[in-house]
Design an enzyme around this catalytic site. Structure first.
Site, PDB file in Angstrom:
ATOM      1  N   TYR A 207     -57.979 -12.150  29.965  1.00  0.00           N
ATOM      2  CA  TYR A 207     -58.937 -13.022  29.286  1.00  0.00           C
ATOM      3  C   TYR A 207     -58.841 -12.812  27.781  1.00  0.00           C
ATOM      4  O   TYR A 207     -59.011 -11.697  27.293  1.00  0.00           O
ATOM      5  CB  TYR A 207     -60.369 -12.740  29.751  1.00  0.00           C
ATOM      6  CG  TYR A 207     -60.667 -13.130  31.176  1.00  0.00           C
ATOM      7  CD1 TYR A 207     -59.774 -13.878  31.942  1.00  0.00           C
ATOM      8  CD2 TYR A 207     -61.864 -12.745  31.773  1.00  0.00           C
ATOM      9  CE1 TYR A 207     -60.061 -14.233  33.239  1.00  0.00           C
ATOM     10  CE2 TYR A 207     -62.163 -13.104  33.086  1.00  0.00           C
ATOM     11  CZ  TYR A 207     -61.258 -13.839  33.809  1.00  0.00           C
ATOM     12  OH  TYR A 207     -61.542 -14.188  35.119  1.00  0.00           O
ATOM     13  N   THR A 208     -58.588 -13.897  27.076  1.00  0.00           N
ATOM     14  CA  THR A 208     -58.374 -13.883  25.618  1.00  0.00           C
ATOM     15  C   THR A 208     -57.456 -12.736  25.222  1.00  0.00           C
ATOM     16  O   THR A 208     -57.699 -12.002  24.261  1.00  0.00           O
ATOM     17  CB  THR A 208     -59.705 -13.809  24.845  1.00  0.00           C
ATOM     18  OG1 THR A 208     -60.494 -12.720  25.348  1.00  0.00           O
ATOM     19  CG2 THR A 208     -60.485 -15.100  24.968  1.00  0.00           C
TER      20      THR A 208
END
Length: 345
Positions: free
Chosen positions: A62-63
């Site tokens: 995630y990111t």
């Protein structure tokens, strides 16, 4: 807030789990999904914890790892004791340019866990999940690696995400026969707009006492209340730019036609009703909700307090029911008179 055990364990988790895919910024798809910086993340975590949420989900991809970093800092900034929150993260996705910086091999898992622990500023992960199906690595190799992490104390429970029912059952069989750690949970897509899970996976989970953690319960925003048959690409929704997960749109419009009157009568949002419908399903352990704003988060948290009536559930179940599919329609037909009386001669 209500709590359930994490699968067939004694660990209690809130029925609503805070998802952190929106935390931090990023490139590519993350431009549409994320963007909540540290101060905003701190607020979302505080609102959730104050509402009784003790379960937070993230992933190493995630990111590009920034979600884990942001979450770790939030817990420190807010002074939340590590023992008071259940942290779930995942491994599988590509985390570097190397040939082995992806997958569920022993090599990648061993590298991934240490990187996640460092980013989250913690000594252990409560629930460590294999994020995807690895068609290259043998299942036993993955299970042995996870078993090692549990023995080392780096991981307490293990789960899987986005696997077929047969593959999960095979893994459970290997764990039993080899005395290895067993998957306690499945994290999977499920919503009133997408009930495919009910065909094969839900019966498996119920039979094996595995927990179900639901991702994208609002179908990527399609059930947020912003979308309709007349407004299929609202400007202020990420789904307008990132059309995921796959959903039968025509069926969804029919579902929304039933949800809206219920939401209006109850004085809540379409999203709240959509989430309450999922929470009413006994096989669901926790629903993962993500948000960028406090208002959105509170709207979603309100689902924990909304109990739909039997009549409302009946209407929602009927409009969203799956079309019959073999052998789903054949099994009940052949078992209809299984215990009926028969003539005695």
């Amino acid at each position: 807030m209500q709590y359930k055990t994490l699968g067939n364990t004694g660990l209690l988790v809130s029925q609503i789990c805070l998802g952190t895919m929106t935390f931090a910024g990023g490139e590519g798809m993350w431009k549409h999904v994320a963007g909540v910086e540290q101060a905003g993340a701190d607020e979302l975590v505080k609102v959730s914890v104050d509402a009784g949420v003790n379960f937070i989900d993230t992933a190493d991809v995630y990111t590009d790892g920034q979600s884990e970093i942001t979450l770790g800092r939030s817990l420190k900034n807010l002074g939340i004791a590590r023992k008071d929150v259940v942290i779930a993260t995942k491994a599988y996705g590509r985390t570097g340019k190397g040939r082995n910086d992806v997958g569920a091999s022993r090599g990648h898992i061993m590298d991934a866990i240490d990187a996640s622990l460092k980013r989250l500023q913690t000594d252990y992960i409560d629930l460590y999940q294999i994020h995807a199906t690895d068609l290259v690595t043998p299942i036993e190799e993955t299970l042995r690696a996870l078993d090692t992490l549990v023995q080392q104390g780096k991981v307490r429970y293990v789960g899987v995400s986005n696997w077929h029912a047969w593959r999960i059952m095979k893994a459970l069989g290997i764990s039993e026969s080899k005395n290895l750690v067993t998957f306690d949970t499945l994290q999977a897509y499920y919503s009133i707009a997408g009930r495919d899970l009910e065909r094969e996976i839900v019966p498996l989970l119920e039979d094996q006492k595995m927990g179900l953690l639901v991702w994208s319960p609002l179908a990527g925003g399609l059930l947020s209340g912003k979308f309709s048959r007349e407004n299929q690409k609202p400007e202020d929704s990420r789904r307008s730019n990132f059309d995921f997960p796959i959903v039968d749109k025509e069926r969804t419009w029919k579902v929304l036609d039933v949800i809206r009157p219920i939401a209006e009568a109850r004085g809540v949002s379409v999203a709240t009703v959509s989430l309450a419908w999922i929470l009413a399903k006994p096989f669901v352990t926790s629903v993962i909700i993500g948000a960028k704003k406090q208002e959105q988060l509170k709207e979603n948290l309100a689902a924990a307090e909304l109990v739909l009536s039997a009549e409302e559930m009946k209407k929602l179940d009927e409009v969203s029911t799956l079309p019959p599919e073999y052998p789903g329609w054949m099994v009940p037909f052949q078992n209809a008179n299984r215990l009926a009386d028969v003539p005695r001669f």
